[in-house]
Design a protein around this motif. Structure first.
Motif, short mmCIF file in Angstrom:
data_model
loop_
_atom_site.label_atom_id
_atom_site.label_comp_id
_atom_site.label_asym_id
_atom_site.label_seq_id
_atom_site.Cartn_x
_atom_site.Cartn_y
_atom_site.Cartn_z
N MET A 1 -41.19 10.89 16.81
CA MET A 1 -39.88 10.85 16.15
C MET A 1 -39.07 12.09 16.53
O MET A 1 -37.84 12.00 16.67
CB MET A 1 -40.08 10.74 14.63
N VAL B 1 -32.35 5.21 23.65
CA VAL B 1 -33.76 5.34 23.27
C VAL B 1 -34.15 4.34 22.19
O VAL B 1 -33.39 4.07 21.26
CB VAL B 1 -34.08 6.78 22.79
N THR C 1 -37.68 11.34 19.78
CA THR C 1 -36.60 10.37 19.58
C THR C 1 -35.32 11.09 19.15
O THR C 1 -34.23 10.83 19.66
CB THR C 1 -37.00 9.34 18.50
N ARG C 2 -35.49 12.01 18.19
CA ARG C 2 -34.35 12.78 17.69
C ARG C 2 -33.66 13.54 18.83
O ARG C 2 -32.43 13.52 18.94
CB ARG C 2 -34.85 13.76 16.61
N VAL D 1 -31.80 11.09 21.08
CA VAL D 1 -30.57 10.65 20.42
C VAL D 1 -29.51 11.75 20.52
O VAL D 1 -28.35 11.51 20.88
CB VAL D 1 -30.83 10.27 18.94
N ALA D 2 -29.93 12.98 20.25
CA ALA D 2 -29.00 14.12 20.30
C ALA D 2 -28.46 14.30 21.71
O ALA D 2 -27.32 14.76 21.90
CB ALA D 2 -29.69 15.39 19.83
#
Lengths: 196, 392
Positions: free
Chosen positions: B339, B352, B342-343, B346-347
């Motif tokens: 996660m 994703v 993933t963060r 995304v940032a």
């Protein structure tokens, strides 16, 4: 397969090419429709890994996560529109989720079941029983609310209600800027278009 | 290609002499390989295997990256050890990574011991490297793979996928050569080895180095093998690959072929017998120095630190489509670490997806039967292939 009326109504509110986050996207039906008809950059958040896997198979980008705790992974204004379709009453902390959506995107579309509809009011008044189908303890809605409740919460969070539409028997009425009292009295479900 | 599941079959390597690796398919890199440590390696050999046909446009290649103890045989038997394919449910005709559609390539990692240049290989002067082999990194492994893929005449990969340390290589590929990877699947992996990860692997390394047969790393030249140390290293690591609930389900406190405890240090408990078997069968197929080097490469892996302390920087503007998988009971590389990746993606504005599969099988779940995982991989690859214009 024909699209759901509430999905078509939500699609009508979204500009072509927008970056869209659908929170509780399920198997990605709405996002798929948005991508085909509006060419949006479609992303989803979904709690169930099975449903998220189905959304993946549609070619959508989906993150398996819990809206109550995982929305903080999305930066401010990383989307143009955030959608929360029939899920806000299932959240542990609806106010937190709604404020997160308003942080992630300047426009928020939220749809939910309206407890303010008159037969539901009448049931509580006349029978003294909760109008939560089928039984109050079976309902997955942790926080049942009315259209007026939601508009009021949005206002407290700094979100303005741009337009609202009723959904009755799968038919979506016109989006209007106003008429909340009547909507709250008559609509089975409600779609709110909020903006910062 | 017959890819029946034979993962539990043990190989015909009972004695201390390693059979010849010469029979394996290999390619020698055309240029010296510069390493992170500052040294460079000449005449690097990459051992590999392939399945499925490369299409005319050379756009359907899928690179499979293996984990710490894996090899270049995810989709077919290892001819040397006799062990079956290690990813038989995921790769093959009609499988999620469909070899009728994709050209699947797998290599043994740099520093490995299944034919690719590593500490068990010989130096240019003919003497075995042993611990004179330079310390390598995950980035070095990927540089070697990139040179190898170039040498095959393949400009870009449709997909890079791998589990555990294989997932680290996937991330590193996407960072080093984002324009050459269409989609990336890091599975049961992490962008950063934790203190706990380093601790467990340090226990394993110390066990190897404490074995008198290790001979300060030069056991091959002395005709010896630190099997006892390597077996203990494998046993310690194996505990981290399975969950407490799976251990309880499979073994609990059940006794091994006896009615009562023996008041001795025999393997009274089934879990002891199982771990001893894991250790014993491992030393037949793995080189102890390779274990030191490859675990060290994992310990050094920290993508964020390598990019200014911010993981998102590693992926800024990347066109690669990512799909991450994690497994709920994996405490080796827990879902929370996926996660975090993933963060960061995304940032960084990267496309994703991340799915956490509910299972009690722990870290090793990615190698085992997990229908939800397999279906999701199939769905993602099929949709990505259509976007890439690859026929179904």
């Amino acid at each position: 397969m024909s699209a759901r009326a509430d999905h078509i109504a939500i699609v009508s509110r979204i500009p072509a090419g927008a970056r869209v986050l659908d929170v509780g996207c399920g198997d990605g039906e709405l996002l798929g429709l948005l991508r085909e008809s509006k060419g949006v950059d479609a992303r989803g958040l979904e709690l169930s890994s099975d449903l998220a896997g189905k959304a993946l198979a549609r070619g959508l980008s989906v993150i398996q996560g819990d809206a109550d705790s995982d929305l903080d992974i999305f930066p401010d204004d990383s989307f143009d529109v955030a959608i929360l379709s029939k899920a806000i009453q299932q959240m542990r902390d609806p106010a937190h989720v709604l404020s997160q959506l308003g942080r992630i995107a300047p426009e928020v579309l939220v749809s939910f079941r309206n407890l303010g509809r008159w037969p539901r009011r009448l049931q509580l008044l006349s029978k003294g029983r909760m109008p939560a189908p089928p039984l109050w303890h079976d309902s997955d809605a942790l926080h049942p609310c009315t259209a007026s409740d939601m508009v009021s919460l949005a206002r407290e969070l700094g979100l303005t209600t741009q337009a609202m539409a009723p959904v009755d028997d799968g038919v979506v009425g016109k989006f209007r800027n106003g008429g909340l009292v009547r909507l709250n009295w008559s609509a089975d479900e409600v779609i709110l278009h909020l903006s910062r | 290609m017959d890819i029946r599941h034979e993962a539990h079959r043990t190989g015909p390597m009972p004695d201390a002499t390693r059979p010849s690796l010469d029979a394996l398919r290999k390619l020698t890199l055309p240029a010296p390989l510069a390493l992170d440590c500052g040294e460079s390696l000449e005449e690097v050999e990459i051992a590999y295997e392939t399945w499925g046909e490369l299409n005319a446009d050379r756009t359907n290649a899928v690179l499979v990256c293996h984990a710490l103890t894996g090899d270049q045989y995810p989709a077919g038997p290892n001819p040397l050890t006799g062990r079956g394919a290690w990813w038989p449910r995921l790769i093959g005709p009609g499988k999620p990574v469909d070899t009728r559609r994709f050209h699947v390539i797998a290599t043994n990692v740099l520093g490995g011991c299944m034919g690719t240049t590593g500490p068990a290989s010989s130096r240019p002067d003919g003497r075995p490297w042993g611990t004179d082999f330079p310390v390598i990194t995950i980035a070095d492994m990927v540089r070697a793979q990139r040179a190898f893929v170039d040498a095959l005449g393949i400009d870009s990969l449709f997909c890079v996928l791998g589990g555990s340390m294989g997932g680290m290589q996937v991330m590193e590929w996407a960072v080093q050569a984002p324009e050459k990877v269409f989609c990336a699947l890091p599975i049961a992996s992490t962008a950063r080895h934790s203190a706990q990860n380093i601790a467990f692997y340090e226990v394993g390394r110390q066990a190897i180095m404490a074995d008198p047969d290790w001979c300060e790393g030069h056991y091959i030249a002395r005709g010896r093998r630190p099997d006892r140390g390597l077996a203990v290293a494998r046993m310690a690591a194996h505990i981290t690959y399975v969950s407490e609930s799976a251990l309880k389900r499979k073994f609990d406190r059940d006794l091994q072929d006896r009615a009562a405890t023996s008041f001795s240090f025999d393997a009274d408990f089934q879990i002891e017998s199982y771990l001893r078997h894991q250790g014993r069968s491992f030393v037949d197929r793995f080189d102890a120095n390779s274990y030191l080097y490859v675990t060290r490469a994992m310990d050094y892996f920290d993508l964020g630190a390598a990019h200014g302390g911010r993981l998102a920087n590693a992926f800024a503007g990347s066109p690669v489509r990512f799909c991450l998988f994690s497994f709920s009971s994996d405490w080796h590389y827990p879902p929370a670490e996926a996660m975090e990746l993933t963060r960061a993606l995304v940032a960084a504005g990267v496309d994703v997806s991340h799915i956490e599969i509910e299972t009690d099988k722990g870290h090793d779940a990615f190698l085992l039967e997990e229908p939800g995982f397999e279906a999701a991989v199939a769905g993602f690859l099929d949709a990505s292939a259509r976007q890439r214009g690859l026929a179904g």
